[in-house]
Design a protein around this motif. Structure first.
Motif, PDB file in Angstrom:
ATOM      1  N   GLU A   2       0.829  -1.207   0.000  1.00 54.95           N
ATOM      2  CA  GLU A   2       0.000   0.000   0.000  1.00 54.95           C
ATOM      3  C   GLU A   2       0.864   1.258   0.000  1.00 54.95           C
ATOM      4  OE1 GLU A   2      -3.382   0.974  -0.074  1.00 54.95           O
ATOM      5  OE2 GLU A   2      -3.192  -0.938  -1.107  1.00 54.95           O
ATOM      6  N   GLU A   3       1.917   1.235   0.847  1.00 52.82           N
ATOM      7  CA  GLU A   3       2.809   2.404   0.918  1.00 52.82           C
ATOM      8  C   GLU A   3       3.458   2.653  -0.439  1.00 52.82           C
ATOM      9  OE1 GLU A   3       5.645   1.701   3.997  1.00 52.82           O
ATOM     10  OE2 GLU A   3       4.067   1.533   5.520  1.00 52.82           O
ATOM     11  N   LYS A   4       3.923   1.557  -1.051  1.00 51.59           N
ATOM     12  CA  LYS A   4       4.589   1.706  -2.351  1.00 51.59           C
ATOM     13  C   LYS A   4       3.625   2.232  -3.394  1.00 51.59           C
ATOM     14  CE  LYS A   4       8.363  -1.561  -1.924  1.00 51.59           C
ATOM     15  NZ  LYS A   4       9.032  -2.723  -2.452  1.00 51.59           N
ATOM     16  N   ARG A   5       2.383   1.729  -3.316  1.00 53.92           N
ATOM     17  CA  ARG A   5       1.375   2.161  -4.283  1.00 53.92           C
ATOM     18  C   ARG A   5       1.096   3.649  -4.110  1.00 53.92           C
ATOM     19  NH1 ARG A   5      -3.992   3.094  -4.463  1.00 53.92           N
ATOM     20  NH2 ARG A   5      -4.171   2.698  -2.239  1.00 53.92           N
ATOM     21  N   ALA A   6       0.953   4.065  -2.822  1.00 54.49           N
ATOM     22  CA  ALA A   6       0.673   5.482  -2.550  1.00 54.49           C
ATOM     23  C   ALA A   6       1.801   6.355  -3.082  1.00 54.49           C
ATOM     24  CB  ALA A   6       0.489   5.672  -1.048  1.00 54.49           C
ATOM     25  N   ALA A   7       3.033   5.897  -2.865  1.00 52.30           N
ATOM     26  CA  ALA A   7       4.188   6.670  -3.336  1.00 52.30           C
ATOM     27  C   ALA A   7       4.174   6.779  -4.854  1.00 52.30           C
ATOM     28  CB  ALA A   7       5.465   5.986  -2.859  1.00 52.30           C
ATOM     29  N   MET A   8       3.783   5.651  -5.503  1.00 53.10           N
ATOM     30  CA  MET A   8       3.741   5.661  -6.971  1.00 53.10           C
ATOM     31  C   MET A   8       2.676   6.616  -7.493  1.00 53.10           C
ATOM     32  SD  MET A   8       4.243   1.772  -8.212  1.00 53.10           S
ATOM     33  CE  MET A   8       3.685   2.036  -9.877  1.00 53.10           C
ATOM     34  N   THR A   9       1.498   6.587  -6.829  1.00 54.38           N
ATOM     35  CA  THR A   9       0.397   7.449  -7.262  1.00 54.38           C
ATOM     36  C   THR A   9       0.802   8.913  -7.140  1.00 54.38           C
ATOM     37  OG1 THR A   9      -0.982   5.804  -6.200  1.00 54.38           O
ATOM     38  CG2 THR A   9      -2.097   7.734  -7.015  1.00 54.38           C
ATOM     39  N   LYS A  10       1.472   9.222  -6.013  1.00 55.16           N
ATOM     40  CA  LYS A  10       1.891  10.603  -5.761  1.00 55.16           C
ATOM     41  C   LYS A  10       2.849  11.054  -6.871  1.00 55.16           C
ATOM     42  CE  LYS A  10       3.697  13.293  -1.939  1.00 55.16           C
ATOM     43  NZ  LYS A  10       4.535  13.195  -0.753  1.00 55.16           N
ATOM     44  N   ARG A  44       3.079   9.887  -9.842  1.00 54.75           N
ATOM     45  CA  ARG A  44       2.408  10.003 -11.127  1.00 54.75           C
ATOM     46  C   ARG A  44       1.653  11.324 -11.220  1.00 54.75           C
ATOM     47  NH1 ARG A  44       0.070   5.037 -11.318  1.00 54.75           N
ATOM     48  NH2 ARG A  44      -1.950   5.834 -10.671  1.00 54.75           N
ATOM     49  N   LYS A  45       1.018  11.731 -10.079  1.00 51.75           N
ATOM     50  CA  LYS A  45       0.252  12.981 -10.063  1.00 51.75           C
ATOM     51  C   LYS A  45       1.183  14.162 -10.283  1.00 51.75           C
ATOM     52  CE  LYS A  45      -3.848  11.779  -7.493  1.00 51.75           C
ATOM     53  NZ  LYS A  45      -4.301  11.498  -6.136  1.00 51.75           N
ATOM     54  N   MET A  46       2.345  14.095  -9.587  1.00 51.51           N
ATOM     55  CA  MET A  46       3.321  15.177  -9.733  1.00 51.51           C
ATOM     56  C   MET A  46       3.734  15.304 -11.196  1.00 51.51           C
ATOM     57  SD  MET A  46       3.947  16.490  -6.756  1.00 51.51           S
ATOM     58  CE  MET A  46       5.584  17.191  -6.681  1.00 51.51           C
TER      59      MET A  46
END
Lengths: 162, 359
Positions: A134-142, A144-146
């Motif tokens: 989950e942490e890795k996914r959240a980091a990836m999403t962030k 991607r948004k940036m």
């Protein structure tokens, strides 16, 4: 990708394990422990997997196999080293054909000690792995948004349309 | 002749819990030749005898394989005991036999499950493994471990089983036998299961003899040989006959293993009834000197332990010839001419234990 939290798919690879941990990994999937009720499915295909369970240590022959399976898995991915052999080599650490723990070849996120690791502790390890996933996914999403913000404010190109 | 194709099988494959690699040479759907390549699980643990004392090496021997772990420890202990001339107490012999037979039931049930999974009968797989957990519970309550339980030591065993627990074990076995009957009836009578097993992968008696097959693989081809008849541990006091089938196909191999589960249950009852009171270990002094071949019957077949000692606490050499290693030529024999779709089942019917094979 929030379904990852609910149903992580695992792939199991046997390094130089003695089968003790392998059959305990399989025992997790069978009726007494039955992790499938939590949506954990054992898959044979690295491309479908989120969590890599490795039992046993690595040697010259199988290090490429371990590396390939790890590389074929899509991001985000988590590696769980099951059993003391996968952690450090255990009782076989002094053998000439044992390189040591799996972390010599690929990055390991969760270590599950034990010889053989009990199904309860393996399940515990997978639960911890889901948190890390989950942490890795959240980091990836962030990230991607940036990147998207940067793209939108930048010059128009074909890649902005997707 | 049609074009030949080579299909790689393994080391990571959905039906294989363990890594073995086969290059299958195909002509259309038929396998013409199978070329094995091994070494994925090789650890080199035979050389560890130079680093571990002979009393410590029992733990290494038990970790040759996690499925027949107890019998590996037992084989090594018997070899060293025979070199040193230690006569272990009768109760310890019975206890070893009891755990060995429980291991056989657990191993065969595990195999039946994996076979069911290989021909795509997943609920049958789950049922087999569910039954197997009862045996693991017995292991846990008597020894403390589920799969590897280091209860064997040179000179006897570490733990005793009291009379009530023995009665409990027999009760578990009795209860299990009824549930097992339902399960094995599916393997023996179900139309679709038979369709996948009967006449597939035939190994004739002559071929089995030539390639040197061992264990259920050999007994399914009509050769009557069982190392337990040598009378090691408490088998000399027990009454049993080797299970033999004559067809030599996958179905016969399944039948042999199913009948062996019932045989083991019977042996456990005999053990519990005949077990004498007394000590469980023999104290010993000194270091071993000499050499010895020890033959045992494991769930997968005959295992040979060769131990050479030189009078110090480190042994000169330990060599283990495991049953799967001996059965690989038999596997290559039955793979020739089979369909590609049957390959996973063929591999499974020799009951492969790769970590035994490569050590």
């Amino acid at each position: 990708m929030s379904f990852l939290k609910k149903s992580p798919w695992i792939i199991h690879y046997d390094g130089t394990s003695c089968n003790g941990c392998d059959i305990e990994v399989l025992a997790c999937l069978t009726p007494l422990y039955d992790v499938e009720r939590f949506g954990v499915v054992n898959t044979g295909n690295p491309k479908h997997a989120d969590i890599l369970l490795i039992t046993g240590s690595v040697n010259e022959q199988n290090k490429d196999v371990v590396w390939q399976i790890f590389n074929q898995m899509p991001n985000p991915k988590v590696v769980v080293a099951v059993g003391i052999c996968a952690t450090s080599g255990g009782i076989f650490a002094e053998c000439y054909n044992v390189m040591g723990g799996v972390d010599k070849i690929i990055p390991v996120d969760v270590y599950v000690p034990g010889c053989a690791a009990r199904p309860e502790s393996i399940i515990d390890g997978v639960v911890k792995a889901v948190e890390i996933l989950e942490e890795k996914r959240a980091a990836m999403t962030k990230k991607r948004k940036m990147a998207k913000v940067r793209r939108v404010s930048g010059p128009v190109s074909l890649s902005n349309m997707f | 002749m049609s074009k030949r194709t080579i299909v790689p099988f393994g080391p990571q494959h959905p039906v294989l819990p363990e890594p073995i690699h086969l290059d299958l040479v195909l002509e259309d759907e038929k396998v013409v030749e199978a070329i094995p390549s091994i070494g994925f699980v090789h650890r080199g643990l035979e050389k560890l005898v130079e680093k571990k004392e002979f009393t410590e090496y029992v733990y290494v021997a038990e970790r040759i394989c996690g499925i027949c772990s107890f019998m590996h420890g037992m084989g090594y202990c018997q070899a060293v005991e025979n070199i040193m001339g230690i006569k272990i107490p009768e109760r310890a012999e019975y206890l070893r036999t009891l755990w060995a037979e429980l291991s056989r039931i657990h191993s065969h049930l595990l195999w039946l499950g994996l076979l069911a999974d290989a021909f795509g009968f997943e609920s049958l797989f789950m049922h087999c493994w569910k039954l197997r957990e009862q045996i693991l519970d017995v292991f846990e309550s008597t020894t403390g471990g589920r799969v590897i339980f280091s209860v064997c030591k040179i000179g006897g065993v570490r733990k005793d089983i009291d009379q009530d627990t023995l009665k409990g074990i027999v009760a578990v076995i009795d209860k299990m036998q009824k549930e097992l009957k339902e399960l094995t009836d599916v393997f023996i009578e179900d139309y679709s299961v038979k369709h996948r097993l009967v006449g597939v992968g035939v190994l004739t008696k002559q071929e089995a003899h030539e390639v040197g097959a061992v264990g259920p693989m050999m007994r399914a081809s009509g050769i009557n040989q069982d190392m337990r008849k040598l009378g090691y541990a408490a088998y000399k006091y027990l009454d049993f006959e080797p299970v033999v089938e004559n067809d030599g196909d996958c179905y016969a191999r399944t039948l042999v293993r199913i009948r062996e589960i019932y045989q083991s249950m019977d042996l456990i009852r005999q053990c519990a009834a005949k077990m004498p009171e007394g000590e469980i270990e023999e104290k010993f002094k000194g270091m071993p000197s000499g050499e010895r071949f020890e033959r045992l019957e494991q769930p997968r077949g005959e295992v040979i332990y060769y131990v050479k000692a030189n009078g110090t606490k480190f042994l000169d050499r330990v060599r283990v010839r495991t049953p799967t290693f001996t059965n690989v030529p038999a596997l290559l024999k039955i793979l020739q001419g089979c369909d590609l779709a049957d390959v996973p089942m063929m591999v499974l019917t020799i009951d492969p234990c790769i970590s035994c094979t490569e050590r």
